[in-house]
Design a protein around this motif. Structure first.
Motif, PDB file in Angstrom:
ATOM      1  N   LEU A 149       9.877 -16.218  20.877  1.00  0.00           N
ATOM      2  CA  LEU A 149       9.566 -15.288  21.973  1.00  0.00           C
ATOM      3  C   LEU A 149      10.777 -14.431  22.338  1.00  0.00           C
ATOM      4  CD1 LEU A 149       7.485 -17.611  24.375  1.00  0.00           C
ATOM      5  CD2 LEU A 149       6.621 -15.729  22.935  1.00  0.00           C
ATOM      6  N   SER A 150      11.964 -15.008  22.211  1.00  0.00           N
ATOM      7  CA  SER A 150      13.182 -14.254  22.568  1.00  0.00           C
ATOM      8  C   SER A 150      13.434 -13.100  21.604  1.00  0.00           C
ATOM      9  CB  SER A 150      14.392 -15.192  22.590  1.00  0.00           C
ATOM     10  OG  SER A 150      14.737 -15.610  21.260  1.00  0.00           O
ATOM     11  N   THR A 151      12.794 -13.098  20.428  1.00  0.00           N
ATOM     12  CA  THR A 151      12.978 -12.029  19.458  1.00  0.00           C
ATOM     13  C   THR A 151      11.970 -10.894  19.625  1.00  0.00           C
ATOM     14  OG1 THR A 151      11.493 -12.936  17.744  1.00  0.00           O
ATOM     15  CG2 THR A 151      13.768 -13.751  17.798  1.00  0.00           C
ATOM     16  N   LEU A 152      10.955 -11.097  20.475  1.00  0.00           N
ATOM     17  CA  LEU A 152       9.924 -10.069  20.640  1.00  0.00           C
ATOM     18  C   LEU A 152      10.495  -8.892  21.422  1.00  0.00           C
ATOM     19  CD1 LEU A 152       6.776 -12.199  21.575  1.00  0.00           C
ATOM     20  CD2 LEU A 152       7.458 -11.323  19.323  1.00  0.00           C
ATOM     21  N   PRO A 153      10.058  -7.685  21.084  1.00  0.00           N
ATOM     22  CA  PRO A 153      10.516  -6.525  21.852  1.00  0.00           C
ATOM     23  C   PRO A 153      10.009  -6.554  23.276  1.00  0.00           C
ATOM     24  CG  PRO A 153       8.860  -5.905  20.200  1.00  0.00           C
ATOM     25  CD  PRO A 153       9.185  -7.335  19.961  1.00  0.00           C
TER      26      PRO A 153
END
Length: 273
Positions: free
Chosen positions: A269-273
């Motif tokens: 989730l931390s990599t989602l824009p």
């Protein structure tokens, strides 16, 4: 497993549908597998709710949600709930049947979907080729349709263990919880009742147009068919997506190793824009 006073309902066009709604922040919707209910996510909710709004529905005909009395689609029920809560686009996180509903929602209501996480499922149109899976599914529905609930619950336990372990190799509390949820949902239904569920069709071809990113978190000991379908979904969608697996777990990876499942989910989730 969950305080019943925390379960809310909203009035759909065919009876009340139940859900929990805790925390605040970007919305995560946790969708349970067939014949279970929102309690299967119980161990993940506290950590996820620290920085997210976590919504855990009971699908129609499951848990505390009403049975159907007319044709319905699970994806439309989910869309109605998200619109009722004025939330979305949300990250939909689904195990088995719940993952299939998540994919259906990306196809039918894409404006409500930010990203997808699936576990042990591809789309709502499964294709079984592995002998273990075909035998398990045939006996599962055979026992259920004949009304042999105790025999059916034993087969449910086999599905928790997967093809590579005996039931005795699995944490007995996990087996107990899955059986408990399954028994409660089965008790809501009768043998021979009308199946009002309307499937979403042509899902594999349409999945190629899904632009939401997808993460598959499989149990490494799950049936090969189920792992393969989740991996196929990741390579079919039009987005940058990936698959991973949790060692030592099968179909209920989120229940067997909730901390690991949560860690993988939050990192992604931390990599989602």
């Amino acid at each position: 497993m969950t305080d019943a006073s925390q379960v809310l309902t909203f009035q759909s066009d065919d009876g009340p549908l139940a859900y929990r709604d805790v925390g605040s922040g970007p919305p995560l919707v946790l969708l349970h597998g067939g014949f279970t209910d929102h309690r299967m996510w119980h161990d993940l909710v506290p950590a996820l709710a620290v920085d997210h709004r976590v919504i855990t529905p009971d699908a129609r005909g499951h848990g505390s949600s009403a049975n159907a009395s007319k044709p319905f689609r699970l994806t439309d029920d989910l869309a109605a709930l998200l619109r009722h809560l004025a939330t979305g686009p949300a990250v939909l996180i689904g195990m088995s049947m719940g993952g299939a509903t998540a994919v259906d929602t990306a196809l039918e209501h894409p404006e409500l979907v930010r990203a997808l996480v699936v576990s042990g499922v591809g789309t709502s149109e499964p294709e079984f080729t592995d002998p273990w899976t075909k035998d398990n599914v045939a006996r599962y529905y055979g026992a259920l349709m004949s009304g042999d609930i105790e025999g059916w619950l034993d087969i449910v336990g086999e599905a928790v263990a997967g093809p590579h372990r005996a039931i005795a190799d699995v944490d007995p509390d996990i087996v107990r919880r899955v059986r408990e949820m399954s028994r409660a949902t089965a008790a809501k239904h009768t043998v021979g009742e009308t199946d009002w569920h309307v499937p979403v069709t042509d899902t594999w071809a349409r999945a190629a147009h899904i632009t939401a990113p997808v993460l598959a978190i499989n149990g490494a000991l799950d049936a090969s068919d189920l792992i393969a379908m989740a991996e196929r979904l990741v390579t079919t969608v039009a987005s940058d997506s990936r698959a991973t697996a949790i060692e030592g777990t099968a179909h209920y990876a989120n229940m067997e190793q909730p901390d690991t499942f949560t860690k993988l989910l939050l990192e992604w989730l931390s990599t989602l824009p």
